[in-house]
Motif scaffolding. Sequence first.
Motif, PDB file in Angstrom:
ATOM      1  N   LEU A 252       0.844  -1.203   0.000  1.00 18.31           N
ATOM      2  CA  LEU A 252       0.000   0.000   0.000  1.00 18.31           C
ATOM      3  C   LEU A 252       0.881   1.256   0.000  1.00 18.31           C
ATOM      4  O   LEU A 252       0.559   2.246  -0.656  1.00 18.31           O
ATOM      5  CB  LEU A 252      -0.947  -0.004   1.210  1.00 18.31           C
ATOM      6  N   ASN A 253       1.992   1.183   0.714  1.00 20.18           N
ATOM      7  CA  ASN A 253       2.940   2.300   0.695  1.00 20.18           C
ATOM      8  C   ASN A 253       3.472   2.525  -0.700  1.00 20.18           C
ATOM      9  O   ASN A 253       3.627   3.656  -1.153  1.00 20.18           O
ATOM     10  CB  ASN A 253       4.133   1.992   1.608  1.00 20.18           C
TER      11      ASN A 253
ATOM     12  N   PRO B 210     -12.703  -0.559  12.338  1.00 17.25           N
ATOM     13  CA  PRO B 210     -13.067   0.824  12.013  1.00 17.25           C
ATOM     14  C   PRO B 210     -11.952   1.547  11.271  1.00 17.25           C
ATOM     15  O   PRO B 210     -10.766   1.323  11.540  1.00 17.25           O
ATOM     16  CB  PRO B 210     -13.295   1.458  13.391  1.00 17.25           C
ATOM     17  N   VAL B 211     -12.359   2.393  10.352  1.00 15.20           N
ATOM     18  CA  VAL B 211     -11.407   3.219   9.601  1.00 15.20           C
ATOM     19  C   VAL B 211     -11.789   4.672   9.865  1.00 15.20           C
ATOM     20  O   VAL B 211     -12.936   5.064   9.629  1.00 15.20           O
ATOM     21  CB  VAL B 211     -11.494   2.898   8.085  1.00 15.20           C
ATOM     22  N   ILE B 212     -10.847   5.432  10.373  1.00 16.30           N
ATOM     23  CA  ILE B 212     -11.154   6.820  10.750  1.00 16.30           C
ATOM     24  C   ILE B 212     -10.943   7.763   9.566  1.00 16.30           C
ATOM     25  O   ILE B 212      -9.894   7.736   8.916  1.00 16.30           O
ATOM     26  CB  ILE B 212     -10.272   7.274  11.938  1.00 16.30           C
ATOM     27  N   ASP B 213     -11.947   8.579   9.312  1.00 14.08           N
ATOM     28  CA  ASP B 213     -11.830   9.621   8.291  1.00 14.08           C
ATOM     29  C   ASP B 213     -11.280  10.850   9.016  1.00 14.08           C
ATOM     30  O   ASP B 213     -12.028  11.599   9.648  1.00 14.08           O
ATOM     31  CB  ASP B 213     -13.213   9.888   7.694  1.00 14.08           C
TER      32      ASP B 213
ATOM     33  N   LYS C  71      -3.309  11.594  19.418  1.00 15.84           N
ATOM     34  CA  LYS C  71      -4.286  11.576  18.329  1.00 15.84           C
ATOM     35  C   LYS C  71      -4.948  10.202  18.316  1.00 15.84           C
ATOM     36  O   LYS C  71      -4.257   9.175  18.418  1.00 15.84           O
ATOM     37  CB  LYS C  71      -3.560  11.844  17.003  1.00 15.84           C
ATOM     38  N   ILE C  72      -6.265  10.212  18.201  1.00 11.06           N
ATOM     39  CA  ILE C  72      -6.990   8.935  18.218  1.00 11.06           C
ATOM     40  C   ILE C  72      -6.549   8.067  17.030  1.00 11.06           C
ATOM     41  O   ILE C  72      -6.307   8.568  15.935  1.00 11.06           O
ATOM     42  CB  ILE C  72      -8.523   9.178  18.167  1.00 11.06           C
ATOM     43  N   GLN C  73      -6.403   6.774  17.286  1.00 11.39           N
ATOM     44  CA  GLN C  73      -6.100   5.862  16.193  1.00 11.39           C
ATOM     45  C   GLN C  73      -6.639   4.460  16.513  1.00 11.39           C
ATOM     46  O   GLN C  73      -6.911   4.144  17.668  1.00 11.39           O
ATOM     47  CB  GLN C  73      -4.593   5.812  15.899  1.00 11.39           C
TER      48      GLN C  73
ATOM     49  N   GLY D 138      -9.302   6.182   3.371  1.00  8.57           N
ATOM     50  CA  GLY D 138      -9.172   5.843   4.796  1.00  8.57           C
ATOM     51  C   GLY D 138      -8.372   4.567   5.011  1.00  8.57           C
ATOM     52  O   GLY D 138      -7.558   4.485   5.941  1.00  8.57           O
ATOM     53  N   LEU D 139      -8.572   3.590   4.153  1.00  9.04           N
ATOM     54  CA  LEU D 139      -7.846   2.320   4.298  1.00  9.04           C
ATOM     55  C   LEU D 139      -6.346   2.514   4.085  1.00  9.04           C
ATOM     56  O   LEU D 139      -5.521   1.931   4.796  1.00  9.04           O
ATOM     57  CB  LEU D 139      -8.380   1.289   3.292  1.00  9.04           C
ATOM     58  N   PHE D 140      -5.987   3.322   3.097  1.00  4.66           N
ATOM     59  CA  PHE D 140      -4.564   3.587   2.863  1.00  4.66           C
ATOM     60  C   PHE D 140      -3.981   4.365   4.046  1.00  4.66           C
ATOM     61  O   PHE D 140      -2.884   4.059   4.517  1.00  4.66           O
ATOM     62  CB  PHE D 140      -4.366   4.374   1.555  1.00  4.66           C
ATOM     63  N   GLU D 141      -4.721   5.356   4.513  1.00  3.77           N
ATOM     64  CA  GLU D 141      -4.224   6.164   5.643  1.00  3.77           C
ATOM     65  C   GLU D 141      -4.063   5.282   6.886  1.00  3.77           C
ATOM     66  O   GLU D 141      -3.098   5.415   7.632  1.00  3.77           O
ATOM     67  CB  GLU D 141      -5.193   7.314   5.923  1.00  3.77           C
ATOM     68  N   ALA D 142      -5.021   4.370   7.092  1.00  2.35           N
ATOM     69  CA  ALA D 142      -4.951   3.484   8.261  1.00  2.35           C
ATOM     70  C   ALA D 142      -3.712   2.588   8.200  1.00  2.35           C
ATOM     71  O   ALA D 142      -3.199   2.163   9.231  1.00  2.35           O
ATOM     72  CB  ALA D 142      -6.205   2.616   8.324  1.00  2.35           C
TER      73      ALA D 142
END
Lengths: 129, 293
Positions: free
Chosen positions: A69-70, B128-131, B157-159, A90-94
Amino acid sequence: MPHDERSTRSADASPNARPLRVLYCRCAYADVVPEDVKDRVLQRLCESGRAFDTVADLCEMSARHDPALNRIAECGGVKIAACYKRAVHGLFEAAGAPLSTDDVHVLNMRTDDADTIADNLLNDGEVDT
Amino acid sequence: MIKATKSPRVRIVLYEGLGADPLDGDSRYRIMRALLERGLTVTCTGPQPADDMTPGTLASVEESVLLVIGRFEGGQPPQVEDAAGRVTLHLLHLTDTDDQAVVQQIDQTLGELDVAVNQPGQWKPWFPVIDYSRCTNCMQCLSFCLFGVYGVDADNKIQVQNNDNCKTDCPACSRVCPEVAIMFPKYSQGPINGDQIREDDLKREAMKVDISSLLGGDIYAQLKQRSSAAKERFAKERDEKRALSERIRCLNKLAGQMDIPKEVLLNLPSQDEIRQRAADAAAKGRAALEAGD
């Protein structure tokens, strides 16, 4: 021939332009994307004969923080056939791999028509490097 | 349960370039489809000459096992290796283009290489995926989740820290988020699945929070209150059946209101544990908020 001078580049594109890569997500771990849409998009990609990347499930990769993903995020310039844009970003950021918003295009197989998506993926959209 | 987190990453390349026979479109499609359904990550090179090929992004990833499959000329794959030594490269000649035969051949090869791959159907990636473009770091999710899914990073920061703790098909934390910032991409409905947020969604979420506050602040309080009420009635009436039916009624109501799977509610920890966990989570959230001020 270096990849930034491929024949797929249109005549009026800038010398540094490169075609967008294609990434197809199968969403294989759940039944939320209509099967017929996933199949039709994949079929059109395969029939086109062009090169493309696929993943079984972006959610599964995000859960594992897969380094691929990176790699995708770093390279940019990609059209992603998956689901909702907000979810994909969001999935990539996660996974610690935030996507650029400039040269990443997300196509939604949960809501859109398969042929419209395939046409978009196969159209030689380009992005300036 | 994520199984293959420690094993090497596997990438498959379906190669049809120089030195290999190209496949027809239908065979290519059937093989690609079968490999993806098997849970594999595949780069399809297509039949273009190697110098005119759009490079695969995934195929070039480092520290992975790369399995290049194709119909190689003469039935023998060429001997190749990654000069930089970053990728363990294997080549496999496909003896058959039938999709199931290809999957079987790959499974056998991965077995010989001692590489494990997650398989669809055995697990659902549910977390869960945070926006972060919407999240205000209010810590409601951290205070709410009973299972320790959330935490904070070094900057408070929440994660999402413990994906594996999340209860499959339970989207309850997204329903307490006042900013509609929590997504579950595998959920059926929007905006929780990542769909666009509409004005109505924001109003509905605000209403939910208000209702939650009116009912006593959070789900723990609701559970505690209902449980105390049931206990009181039980003490007065000593009616086990009635207490049980009350508990079931409450759980059903919560399940309906917040779309929490019944199994999750029925498998909640003991009341003491719930109280302890709720207190811990709330303290964690408060500490993060105070540190952020």
